[in-house]
Design an enzyme around this catalytic site. Structure first.
Site, short mmCIF file in Angstrom:
data_model
loop_
_atom_site.label_atom_id
_atom_site.label_comp_id
_atom_site.label_asym_id
_atom_site.label_seq_id
_atom_site.Cartn_x
_atom_site.Cartn_y
_atom_site.Cartn_z
CG PHE A 232 -1.76 -1.28 1.28
CD1 PHE A 232 -2.72 -1.56 0.32
CD2 PHE A 232 -1.52 -2.21 2.28
CE1 PHE A 232 -3.43 -2.76 0.37
CE2 PHE A 232 -2.22 -3.40 2.32
CZ PHE A 232 -3.19 -3.67 1.38
N GLY A 501 2.86 0.72 -12.04
CA GLY A 501 3.55 -0.53 -12.30
C GLY A 501 3.18 -1.11 -13.65
N PRO A 584 -9.83 -8.39 -15.83
CG PRO A 584 -11.61 -8.69 -17.31
CD PRO A 584 -10.17 -9.05 -17.10
CD GLU A 657 -1.48 4.73 -5.70
OE1 GLU A 657 -0.50 4.15 -6.14
OE2 GLU A 657 -1.46 5.28 -4.60
MO1 MOS Z 1 1.29 3.43 -3.63
S1 MOS Z 1 0.97 4.61 -1.96
O1 MOS Z 1 2.25 4.53 -4.56
O2 MOS Z 1 2.21 2.09 -3.26
#
Ligand code: MOS
Length: 696
Positions: A232, A501, A584, A657
């Site tokens: 996170f 990512g 999905p 996010e």
């Molecule tokens: Mo996220 S807070 O950029 O791992």
């Protein structure tokens, strides 16, 4: 052309390993001669260590060593002062690691840690953020490198002249990241080389940091992070556990396993800073914004400046001729705050999207319609058109799926028995970024392919997503592709963070696959392995800089017990526009996970700091409350079929996010609609509701 793998809901490649318990996490690798480290936190807020008494600890059965500033191996200062551990006789905050006990068993290490006695010279401290703290200052920039303040037009004049105004201050407490797997490392030194199995969000980045600290060439450090149980943001850089384990392993010349305890995660690994946010909005009688101001205050530590970009969300979300944002920060005697899911956007959107709801009430305009009226194709901050902006489409689709039409806007309009029912909405956005990455693709004589990229799967499904992307890029069924991630020995890649990512890794994977296909022009499997590599540094670096964001709309229906103030969610529904969705199944989990964390923030999470001891009182999951299934009956996430070819070759925007952004505001807005009570200080605890007005 084969059928596309991207867009297909493949189950996770490592799903079976995970549910059968054979997937190994950082401290689960069997290692010969392994020992166990236990971190010792400072018992004072700030102080000079005057004495470390290790006599009792060293006499305890199984204890091999106690490392502290007096005997630990020296490391270079590096760029992260939080990592310069056991190097000086100073504690900069309560909980900072000041010693490590190494023993032949975990239990012996723990007992040894209890027996280490440390004396400190202490002084006064300051650990609580207030809006009039004398130490507040204007930093040079906010994270990652945004301007601290922005201004356009004349906010004061625009605000003063407007017929409809909102001036409200919102507060969010400290939030603590609690990945299921704590920060944990197995460290081994062999012939001057360091091997760590570590729980992190980016093994290439941790490798670079360890090389810097231990003054080694990067190739002498290997970081393996094959499976990671959540992060996170808190594992976005090397953290204390890996440094302490590496120091300890070098000191005792044996492998060391070190895992932080649940309690030790509260603070030293970084946490979301508390915020105090004043938002002022002004509009004409049609609800068109004329002036927007967002002033944000947050905290950092005495050893490192970390300024949450709290008001940055407000710069680009809605248009108005007069705009201003500011950030101020204060250095307190606390651990350095760090990334937590949607740093900046998450707390910022809580404030702005709450204020938008207050404006909708003040102007007598439906809150969905208010947001639609203030949409813009041009980024108000950068003055350039967005590559794509589907906020309005998300709002419309969400309103339709949720059944928003015909809503009576009056607070307390719906009641079922003792429950007051209300609905709320909020907008959501998160930047779509990419970073340079490298990858290789190999064709094998048996017709299979190997794709290598040091991506990290922190539980998101990244491994599976990269496998799908690779298969399409190679033009073969995914069954013929093998994907290797999670090891710094693989081609270097950026962290699993910032929702970038997938965009970054897939870019390199697609380029490597293309290069391989060029090499294999004549088709058919090669007689021996053929490898092609790609590095996107130049291509990504040379990207045009048009503003690019994912968008969303969050809808919530709450019920509030009129007698007790207890809040439950009947439903939560989000619609997102985040580019192309690779998988999905895993995407849905990511979005629902983000929304759940937003719900948790709205109703429960709160780091309660005791100023006398400068520490959080509630540092475990019994006392730091998080949301559970009983809080919500249904959570649904949908997305639009969005194509945006300007972003990156895979056309993805990132989904890690966006799900949390706006979620807490939607809950707070629904609570206001249900009860007529506006809670501007999270969490929305029942005592705040009952205390305000006697709901019944
Ligand atoms: Mo996220 S807070 O950029 O791992």
């Amino acid at each position: 052309m084969s059928t596309e793998a991207v867009g297909h809901p493949y189950p996770r490649l490592e799903g079976r390993e995970k549910v059968t318990g054979t997937a190994r996490y950082a401290v689960e690798y069997p290692v010969d001669g392994v020992t166990y480290g236990w971190a010792v936190p400072s018992a004072v807020v700030r102080g000079r260590i005057t004495r470390v008494d290790t006599t009792q600890a060293l006499a305890s059965p199984g204890v091999l060593a106690v490392l502290h500033h007096g005997n630990a191996p020296r490391i270079a200062p590096g760029q992260q002062p939080e990592l310069w551990l056991l190097q000086e006789p100073v504690a900069h905050y309560r909980g900072q690691y000041v010693a490590v006990v190494v023993a032949t068993s975990l239990e012996a290490a723990r007992e040894g840690a209890r027996l280490v006695h440390i004396d400190y010279d202490t002084g006064p401290h300051s650990t609580v953020l207030t809006d009039d703290h004398p130490g507040l200052y204007k930093p040079d920039h906010v994270n990652p490198s945004y301007p601290t303040d922005t201004a356009e037009g004349d906010f004061d004049a625009g605000y003063a002249a407007a017929p409809v105004r909102v001036d409200a201050t919102y507060r969010t407490p400290a939030y603590h990241n609690n990945p299921m797997e704590p920060h944990a490392t197995t460290a081994q030194w062999r012939d001057g080389r360091l091997l760590v199995h570590d729980s992190n969000q980016g093994a290439s980045s941790v490798q670079a940091t360890l090389a810097e600290l231990f003054e080694l060439p990067p190739e002498s450090v290997r970081v393996v992070a094959r499976h990671v149980g959540g992060g996170f943001g808190s594992k976005g850089y090397a953290k204390a556990a890996v440094v302490l384990a590496a120091l300890a392993a070098r000191h005792v010349d044996r492998p060391v396993k070190l895992a932080l305890t649940r309690q030790q995660l509260f603070g030293p690994i970084g946490y979301r800073t508390p915020t105090i946010q004043r938002v002022r909005l002004a509009a004409d009688t049609d609800g068109r914004l004329t002036a927007i101001c967002h002033d944000a205050i947050s905290q950092t530590s005495t050893i490192h400046e970390f300024t949450e970009q709290t008001a940055v969300y407000t710069r680009s979300m809605y248009a108005a001729p007069h705009r201003r944002t500011t950030h101020r920060v204060v250095r307190l005697d606390v651990p350095t705050p760090f990334w937590m899911r949607a740093p900046g956007e998450c707390p910022g959107a809580y404030a702005l999207e709450s204020a938008m709801d207050e404006l909708a009430v003040a102007a007598g305009i439906d809150p969905v319609e208010l947001r639609i009226r203030n949409d813009t194709d041009v980024d108000p901050d950068q003055g350039q058109p967005f590559t794509s902006r589907n906020l309005v489409a998300c709002l419309r689709e969400g309103a339709q799926r949720f059944g928003w039409a015909g809503r009576d806007p009056s607070p307390r309009a719906r009641r079922e028995g003792r429950w007051l029912i209300g609905t709320g909405v909020a907008g959501s956005s998160y930047p779509a970024r990419a970073r340079p990455c490298s990858a290789t693709a190999t064709a094998r004589p048996d017709g299979s392919f190997l794709v290598r990229v040091n991506a990290t799967d922190i539980g998101t499904g990244a491994r599976t997503a990269m496998w799908q992307v690779a298969a399409d890029a190679l033009g073969v069924p995914p069954e013929r592709v093998e994907i290797h991630i999670g090891d710094s020995a693989l081609p270097s890649a950026p962290v699993a963070g910032g929702s970038m990512g997938t965009a970054s890794w897939s870019w390199a994977v697609m380029r490597a696959a293309q290069a391989l296909r060029e090499k294999l022009r004549d088709g058919g499997p090669p007689t021996e392995e053929v490898t092609a590599e790609a590095d996107t540094a130049e291509e990504v670096g040379g990207q045009p800089t048009r503003p690019r964001y994912a968008y969303g709309a969050q809808f919530v229906e709450v019920r509030v017990d009129a007698d007790t103030g207890e809040v439950r969610l009947n439903r939560m529904l989000g619609v997102f526009a985040a580019g192309r969705v690779v998988n999905p199944t895993t995407a849905r989990s990511q979005l629902i996970g983000g929304m759940t964390m937003g719900l948790s923030m709205a109703l429960h999470e709160e780091g309660l700091l005791d100023e006398r001891y400068g520490d959080w009182v509630n540092h475990d999951l019994a006392t730091y409350h998080i949301t559970g299934c009983a809080d919500v009956e249904s959570i649904e996430a949908y997305w639009l079929d969005e194509r945006d070819d300007e972003l990156n070759p895979a056309g993805v925007k990132g989904i890690g996010e966006i799900g949390i952004v706006g979620a807490a505001a939607a809950v707070a807005n629904a609570v206001h609609h249900a009860t007529g009570v506006r809670i501007r200080e999270l969490p929305i605890r029942l005592d705040k509701l009952v205390g305000v007005s006697g709901l019944a």
